[in-house]
Design a protein around this motif. Structure first.
Motif, mmCIF file in Angstrom:
data_model
loop_
_atom_site.group_PDB
_atom_site.id
_atom_site.type_symbol
_atom_site.label_atom_id
_atom_site.label_comp_id
_atom_site.label_asym_id
_atom_site.label_seq_id
_atom_site.Cartn_x
_atom_site.Cartn_y
_atom_site.Cartn_z
ATOM 1 N N PHE A 159 0.815 -1.221 0.000
ATOM 2 C CA PHE A 159 0.000 0.000 0.000
ATOM 3 C C PHE A 159 0.849 1.272 0.000
ATOM 4 N N LYS A 160 2.118 1.172 -0.391
ATOM 5 C CA LYS A 160 2.992 2.346 -0.310
ATOM 6 C C LYS A 160 2.454 3.530 -1.103
ATOM 7 N N ASN A 161 2.113 3.310 -2.359
ATOM 8 C CA ASN A 161 1.646 4.425 -3.192
ATOM 9 C C ASN A 161 0.340 5.003 -2.665
ATOM 10 N N GLN A 162 -0.549 4.122 -2.225
ATOM 11 C CA GLN A 162 -1.829 4.586 -1.688
ATOM 12 C C GLN A 162 -1.613 5.409 -0.418
ATOM 13 N N LEU A 163 -0.710 4.948 0.448
ATOM 14 C CA LEU A 163 -0.433 5.686 1.678
ATOM 15 C C LEU A 163 0.209 7.033 1.386
ATOM 16 N N ASP A 164 1.159 7.058 0.450
ATOM 17 C CA ASP A 164 1.783 8.328 0.084
ATOM 18 C C ASP A 164 0.737 9.323 -0.423
ATOM 19 N N GLU A 165 -0.203 8.828 -1.210
ATOM 20 C CA GLU A 165 -1.255 9.703 -1.736
ATOM 21 C C GLU A 165 -2.138 10.244 -0.621
ATOM 22 N N ILE A 166 -2.481 9.371 0.342
ATOM 23 C CA ILE A 166 -3.308 9.800 1.476
ATOM 24 C C ILE A 166 -2.576 10.863 2.289
ATOM 25 N N VAL A 167 -1.304 10.608 2.574
ATOM 26 C CA VAL A 167 -0.512 11.536 3.397
ATOM 27 C C VAL A 167 -0.324 12.871 2.686
ATOM 28 N N ASN A 168 0.000 12.818 1.411
ATOM 29 C CA ASN A 168 0.235 14.061 0.652
ATOM 30 C C ASN A 168 -1.033 14.898 0.513
ATOM 31 N N GLY A 169 -2.181 14.253 0.621
ATOM 32 C CA GLY A 169 -3.436 14.976 0.476
ATOM 33 C C GLY A 169 -4.062 15.408 1.782
ATOM 34 N N ASN A 170 -3.356 15.200 2.892
ATOM 35 C CA ASN A 170 -3.940 15.529 4.189
ATOM 36 C C ASN A 170 -2.863 16.116 5.097
ATOM 37 N N ASP A 171 -3.009 17.390 5.439
ATOM 38 C CA ASP A 171 -2.015 18.081 6.250
ATOM 39 C C ASP A 171 -1.955 17.575 7.694
ATOM 40 N N ARG A 172 -2.981 16.864 8.114
ATOM 41 C CA ARG A 172 -3.025 16.393 9.498
ATOM 42 C C ARG A 172 -2.276 15.074 9.706
ATOM 43 N N ILE A 173 -1.813 14.459 8.630
ATOM 44 C CA ILE A 173 -1.170 13.149 8.735
ATOM 45 C C ILE A 173 0.345 13.272 8.561
ATOM 46 N N GLU A 174 1.088 12.724 9.512
ATOM 47 C CA GLU A 174 2.545 12.623 9.419
ATOM 48 C C GLU A 174 2.916 11.157 9.231
ATOM 49 N N GLN A 175 3.828 10.878 8.288
ATOM 50 C CA GLN A 175 4.227 9.503 8.014
ATOM 51 C C GLN A 175 5.727 9.326 8.250
ATOM 52 N N TYR A 176 6.082 8.234 8.939
ATOM 53 C CA TYR A 176 7.483 7.875 9.159
ATOM 54 C C TYR A 176 7.660 6.420 8.763
ATOM 55 N N VAL A 177 8.613 6.155 7.868
ATOM 56 C CA VAL A 177 8.826 4.810 7.346
ATOM 57 C C VAL A 177 10.259 4.370 7.636
ATOM 58 N N PHE A 178 10.410 3.118 8.056
ATOM 59 C CA PHE A 178 11.712 2.523 8.331
ATOM 60 C C PHE A 178 11.891 1.281 7.462
ATOM 61 N N TYR A 179 13.006 1.195 6.763
ATOM 62 C CA TYR A 179 13.381 -0.013 6.022
ATOM 63 C C TYR A 179 14.654 -0.593 6.642
ATOM 64 N N ASP A 180 14.761 -1.903 6.634
ATOM 65 C CA ASP A 180 15.987 -2.525 7.147
ATOM 66 C C ASP A 180 17.210 -2.014 6.392
ATOM 67 N N ILE A 181 17.116 -2.002 5.059
ATOM 68 C CA ILE A 181 18.228 -1.523 4.226
ATOM 69 C C ILE A 181 17.657 -0.599 3.147
ATOM 70 N N PRO A 182 17.486 0.667 3.439
ATOM 71 C CA PRO A 182 16.935 1.589 2.438
ATOM 72 C C PRO A 182 17.960 1.918 1.350
ATOM 73 N N THR A 183 17.471 2.167 0.150
ATOM 74 C CA THR A 183 18.330 2.618 -0.938
ATOM 75 C C THR A 183 18.560 4.118 -0.799
ATOM 76 N N GLU A 184 19.444 4.649 -1.617
ATOM 77 C CA GLU A 184 19.681 6.093 -1.587
ATOM 78 C C GLU A 184 18.411 6.849 -1.972
ATOM 79 N N MET A 185 17.646 6.291 -2.929
ATOM 80 C CA MET A 185 16.380 6.926 -3.304
ATOM 81 C C MET A 185 15.414 6.926 -2.130
ATOM 82 N N ASP A 186 15.374 5.823 -1.398
ATOM 83 C CA ASP A 186 14.507 5.753 -0.220
ATOM 84 C C ASP A 186 14.878 6.838 0.784
ATOM 85 N N LYS A 187 16.187 6.998 1.016
ATOM 86 C CA LYS A 187 16.640 7.990 1.990
ATOM 87 C C LYS A 187 16.268 9.406 1.551
ATOM 88 N N LEU A 188 16.338 9.647 0.236
ATOM 89 C CA LEU A 188 15.941 10.961 -0.278
ATOM 90 C C LEU A 188 14.463 11.223 -0.025
#
Length: 403
Positions: free
Chosen positions: A311-340
Motif C-alpha cells: 500500500f505504499k503508493n496509496q499511503l503516500d497519496e493519502i498523506v500528501n493529500g492531508n495536512d493532518r497526517i505525518e508519516q514515518y517509514v523505516f526499512y531494514d536496508i533503504p536505498t539512496e532513493m529511499d533515503k531521499l
C-alpha cells in the motif's frame, strides 16, 4: 462455587505455573484422540508449534489466580470470545473440552488430584464455561440483529486479486448469493476456512480486514510465506496465493475481534505497524480520513524494503493529500532513493520520532510480529505513555502479556 472450592483452586496455582503446559499438551492429545473431528476446528499449526498449548496454560493459570473475582478477566474473555465466535464455537463443545480437561487433570496430577480438587476444578470449569458461552451468546446475538449480519460459515466468492507488494496480495471477497455484508469496525478480522489436502483437514485462519467498512465486500491482504518449514497458517496463506482464483468460493464468518478503532476519539491517533501488521491499520486510517477526522494522525511503519512495502503508493497519496497526517517509514536496508524520500534505516525506532504526539487522550495502535509489539510497547511506556492508551493486536494465540 463454595469458598472452600475457591481456596482449593487457588492452592493449585503453583502446580499450574510449573506444569501448566504439560497439562494442556496432555489435554489436547487426549481430546483429539477421542474427537479427531475437532482438528477441523483447531489451528493445527498452533498445535504443532506449541503456541495453543501455551496460550491455554496461561489462560487456565490466570483464571485460577483470579478465581475469587473472575470478572477482572473480562478483557481476556472478550478477546477469546470474539475468536470463538469467529470460528463458530458452540456451547456443546465446551462440554467436550470440560470432560477432557478434568480427565487430564486427574491423569497428569495422579494421586495429588484428590476428589476434592477434582470437584473444585469441575465447578470452576463450569463457571468459566458459563461465563464464556454467555458472553459469546451476546456476540452471536449482536451479529444476528446487525444489518446484513449472520452467524456461522457463509460462502463467499473471490471477486478480485490485487498484488500489493512482492509478498502481499489483496483478495476482494463478496457474498456468493449476491447479498450484502455486515460492515466491520476498522481493526476487526474475518475467519476464512479452506480445505488443505496436505493435512486432509479443513483449517481456519483469521485475516484482518484491510478495506474501509462496506456492505458490499471485504478485502483481506495476505502475505505469502516462504521457507522450508511452513506451519498451517503459512499453508493457508500460500493456498490463497497459489490455489484460489477469481471466481472461487471460500467460507467466511462475520467480522469479529476486540482490536477496534474507537468511535469516540477526541485526540490524536498514532498507528505503529511492522510488516503485514499494517493490514488492520490501513482500514483504520482510511476510515478516519473519510470521516474528516479533526485531530493529527501519525503513521509509522517498518518493513524490510520498498519491494515488500504494501500500500505504499496509496499511503503516500493519502498523506500528501492531508495536512493532518505525518508519516514515518523505516526499512531494514533503504536505498539512496529511499533515503531521499525520508525513509529511515533499521528497525522502527520511536526514539527517532521527536514529534510523536503525547497529548492526553491520544491512542496508540500497534500491530506486527510479537517482538515488534513488545519493543514498541516498551518504548511507548518509556516515553511516559499510559498503558491504557496502548492497544495492540497479536496475530495467533495470545502469548504477549503487557497490559
Amino acid at each position: 462455587m463454595t469458598s472452600e472450592q475457591k481456596q482449593l483452586i487457588s492452592a493449585t496455582v503453583p502446580v499450574l505455573k510449573e506444569n501448566g503446559v504439560l497439562l494442556t499438551k496432555h489435554f489436547y492429545n487426549r481430546m483429539f484422540t477421542h474427537h479427531p473431528e475437532l482438528k477441523n476446528l483447531f489451528n493445527m499449526g498452533n498445535q504443532q508449534s506449541g503456541k495453543q498449548q501455551t496460550a491455554l496454560a496461561m489462560t487456565v493459570l490466570a483464571y485460577a489466580e483470579n478465581i475469587a473475582n473472575p470478572g477482572v478477566l473480562m478483557p481476556t474473555v472478550d478477546r477469546i470470545g470474539n475468536k470463538h465466535v469467529s470460528l463458530d464455537v458452540r456451547p456443546e463443545q465446551y462440554q467436550i473440552v470440560g470432560r477432557h480437561l478434568i480427565a487430564s487433570i486427574q491423569e497428569v496430577l495422579g494421586d495429588a488430584a484428590t476428589p476434592e480438587i477434582i470437584d473444585a476444578w469441575t465447578a470452576a470449569y463450569q463457571q468459566l464455561a458459563d461465563l464464556m458461552s454467555g458472553h459469546e451468546a451476546t456476540i452471536y446475538q449482536a451479529k444476528t440483529v446487525a444489518q446484513y449480519g449472520w452467524i456461522g460459515w457463509r460462502p463467499f466468492k473471490v471477486k478480485e486479486k490485487v498484488k500489493e507488494s512482492e509478498e502481499i496480495t489483496s483478495f476482494y471477497i463478496v457474498p456468493a448469493d449476491g447479498g450484502q455484508v455486515m460492515a466491520h469496525i476498522p481493526g476487526q478480522y474475518i475467519s476464512l476456512r479452506v480445505f488443505l489436502p496436505e493435512l486432509n483437514l479443513y483449517q481456519a485462519r483469521q485475516y484482518s480486514i484491510s478495506s474501509v467498512p462496506s456492505q458490499a465486500y471485504y478485502r483481506i491482504s495476505v502475505k505469502a510465506e516462504k521457507g522450508a518449514s511452513i506451519d498451517t497458517n503459512g499453508l493457508i496463506s500460500n493456498h490463497l496465493h497459489e490455489c484460489i482464483k477469481v471466481g472461487d468460493i471460500i467460507d467466511l464468518t462475520a467480522p469479529a475481534g476486540d482490536f477496534r478503532l474507537a468511535e469516540d476519539l477526541t485526540a490524536p491517533v498514532v498507528f505503529i505497524s511492522g510488516g503485514v501488521g499494517l493490514t488492520p491499520m490501513i482500514s483504520m486510517l482510511q476510515n478516519l480520513v473519510e470521516k474528516n477526522f479533526d485531530y493529527p494522525i501519525t503513521w509509522l511503519h517498518g518493513c524490510r524494503n520498498r519491494s515488500v512495502h504494501a500500500f505504499k503508493n496509496q499511503l503516500d497519496e493519502i498523506v500528501n493529500g492531508n495536512d493532518r497526517i505525518e508519516q514515518y517509514v523505516f526499512y531494514d536496508i533503504p536505498t539512496e532513493m529511499d533515503k531521499l524520500e525520508g525513509v529511515m534505516e533499521g528497525f522502527l525506532d520511536l526514539s527517532k520520532i521527536a514529534a510523536l504526539p503525547q497529548f492526553p487522550g491520544t491512542k496508540y495502535y500497534v500491530c506486527g510480529p510479537a517482538v515488534f509489539i513488545r519493543k514498541q510497547y516498551q518504548d511507548l511506556i518509556a516515553r511516559g505513555i499510559e498503558k491504557e492508551s496502548i492497544l495492540f493486536e497479536e496475530f495467533g494465540p495470545a502469548l504477549i502479556q503487557l497490559n
